[in-house]
Design a protein around this motif. Sequence first.
Motif, PDB file in Angstrom:
ATOM      1  N   TYR A  27     -63.520  20.742   5.507  1.00 28.32           N
ATOM      2  CA  TYR A  27     -64.909  20.280   5.533  1.00 28.32           C
ATOM      3  C   TYR A  27     -65.055  19.064   6.448  1.00 28.32           C
ATOM      4  N   GLN A  28     -64.090  18.161   6.398  1.00 25.30           N
ATOM      5  CA  GLN A  28     -64.145  16.973   7.241  1.00 25.30           C
ATOM      6  C   GLN A  28     -64.097  17.344   8.722  1.00 25.30           C
ATOM      7  N   ASN A  29     -63.244  18.300   9.065  1.00 27.66           N
ATOM      8  CA  ASN A  29     -63.150  18.737  10.458  1.00 27.66           C
ATOM      9  C   ASN A  29     -64.462  19.351  10.932  1.00 27.66           C
ATOM     10  N   LEU A  30     -65.107  20.118  10.079  1.00 26.86           N
ATOM     11  CA  LEU A  30     -66.387  20.718  10.449  1.00 26.86           C
ATOM     12  C   LEU A  30     -67.440  19.640  10.672  1.00 26.86           C
ATOM     13  N   ASN A  35     -70.442  15.743  14.356  1.00 29.30           N
ATOM     14  CA  ASN A  35     -70.901  14.353  14.339  1.00 29.30           C
ATOM     15  C   ASN A  35     -69.858  13.331  14.803  1.00 29.30           C
ATOM     16  N   GLY A  36     -68.644  13.767  15.083  1.00 29.23           N
ATOM     17  CA  GLY A  36     -67.589  12.841  15.459  1.00 29.23           C
ATOM     18  C   GLY A  36     -67.694  12.370  16.902  1.00 29.23           C
ATOM     19  N   SER A  37     -66.718  11.587  17.312  1.00 23.04           N
ATOM     20  CA  SER A  37     -66.666  11.099  18.687  1.00 23.04           C
ATOM     21  C   SER A  37     -66.401  12.253  19.640  1.00 23.04           C
ATOM     22  N   GLU A  38     -66.680  12.029  20.906  1.00 24.01           N
ATOM     23  CA  GLU A  38     -66.446  13.069  21.897  1.00 24.01           C
ATOM     24  C   GLU A  38     -64.966  13.418  21.971  1.00 24.01           C
ATOM     25  N   GLY A  45     -61.962  21.293  19.239  1.00 24.58           N
ATOM     26  CA  GLY A  45     -62.306  22.513  19.947  1.00 24.58           C
ATOM     27  C   GLY A  45     -63.609  23.117  19.463  1.00 24.58           C
ATOM     28  N   ASN A  46     -63.767  24.387  19.734  1.00 21.49           N
ATOM     29  CA  ASN A  46     -64.994  25.096  19.378  1.00 21.49           C
ATOM     30  C   ASN A  46     -65.166  25.121  17.857  1.00 21.49           C
ATOM     31  N   PRO A  47     -66.281  24.573  17.337  1.00 21.37           N
ATOM     32  CA  PRO A  47     -66.484  24.581  15.879  1.00 21.37           C
ATOM     33  C   PRO A  47     -66.474  25.980  15.285  1.00 21.37           C
ATOM     34  N   ALA A  48     -66.856  26.972  16.077  1.00 22.01           N
ATOM     35  CA  ALA A  48     -66.886  28.347  15.570  1.00 22.01           C
ATOM     36  C   ALA A  48     -65.495  28.861  15.223  1.00 22.01           C
ATOM     37  N   LEU A  50     -63.154  26.948  13.740  1.00 16.24           N
ATOM     38  CA  LEU A  50     -62.610  26.185  12.626  1.00 16.24           C
ATOM     39  C   LEU A  50     -62.759  26.963  11.319  1.00 16.24           C
ATOM     40  N   PRO A  51     -61.831  26.789  10.383  1.00 12.14           N
ATOM     41  CA  PRO A  51     -61.983  27.448   9.077  1.00 12.14           C
ATOM     42  C   PRO A  51     -63.192  26.923   8.333  1.00 12.14           C
ATOM     43  N   ARG A  52     -63.931  27.833   7.699  1.00  9.72           N
ATOM     44  CA  ARG A  52     -65.130  27.482   6.948  1.00  9.72           C
ATOM     45  C   ARG A  52     -64.938  27.951   5.516  1.00  9.72           C
ATOM     46  N   PRO A  53     -64.769  27.047   4.579  1.00  5.89           N
ATOM     47  CA  PRO A  53     -64.460  27.437   3.199  1.00  5.89           C
ATOM     48  C   PRO A  53     -65.486  28.359   2.554  1.00  5.89           C
ATOM     49  N   TRP A  54     -66.720  28.349   3.010  1.00  4.83           N
ATOM     50  CA  TRP A  54     -67.719  29.260   2.437  1.00  4.83           C
ATOM     51  C   TRP A  54     -67.543  30.690   2.947  1.00  4.83           C
TER      52      TRP A  54
END
Length: 215
Positions: A27-30, A35-38, A45-48, A50-54
């Motif tokens: 969740y933090q990575n998402l 919203n994090g720094s560049e 990388g690509n947010p798509a 990343l693992p999504r717990p839902w």
Amino acid sequence: MAGDPTSLAGPLALGFPAPGSRVQKAYQNLWEAQNGSEERKKKLGNPANLPRPWDPATCLERGLRWELWLWLDEVAEWINSEYVWEASGGGCIPECWPLHPHLVHELAVVADQRRKAGQAPNSDVLENWHRYVLPGFVDRMRQRLKQSCDDDHQPWPARSRYTRHTSEAASAQRLRAFESDLLALTYDEDLKPARGQLTLLDGGGLIDPDTGEVF
């Protein structure tokens, strides 16, 4: 009242189960991917991807997957404890929930929505969870399970129909319908140049003889 379980000492409301450290990290990575720094966004990388717990199918790392299952099991127990009073009404999440793919998919979303509601700065999101998310989940669960798993888990009633759907003959029939649709497809001459007649290849698929483009 003697014998009344509600008279026993204990909290009047149990807190929503917290996920394990790996799920929290996901969740933090998402959040940081949005919203994090560049520098952090570039590292993630690509947010798509990343693992999504839902969406459990996106959680491929074994440790994360294991923690997700344990969390969802705690959420199921929590819902049964805090929101189900009359078990015969079909509102209990069955103990065999991991054997029902529809419950796996939906419970993950219900858990995620409740987690976010608990973090909101006001009660609006939690009210929405109470009013729509949880009742909708329970209603769909009742409709799909009916009485099939009240006592013991029952085999998948739709297995034979699914087997027919995925059979070689049925799959070939659908592919022929798709190919026929492409062969009949017309193109708007004002938007794109007209194509020649598409040709069906021996191994399946279509080819435009004018351009050599394969579909």
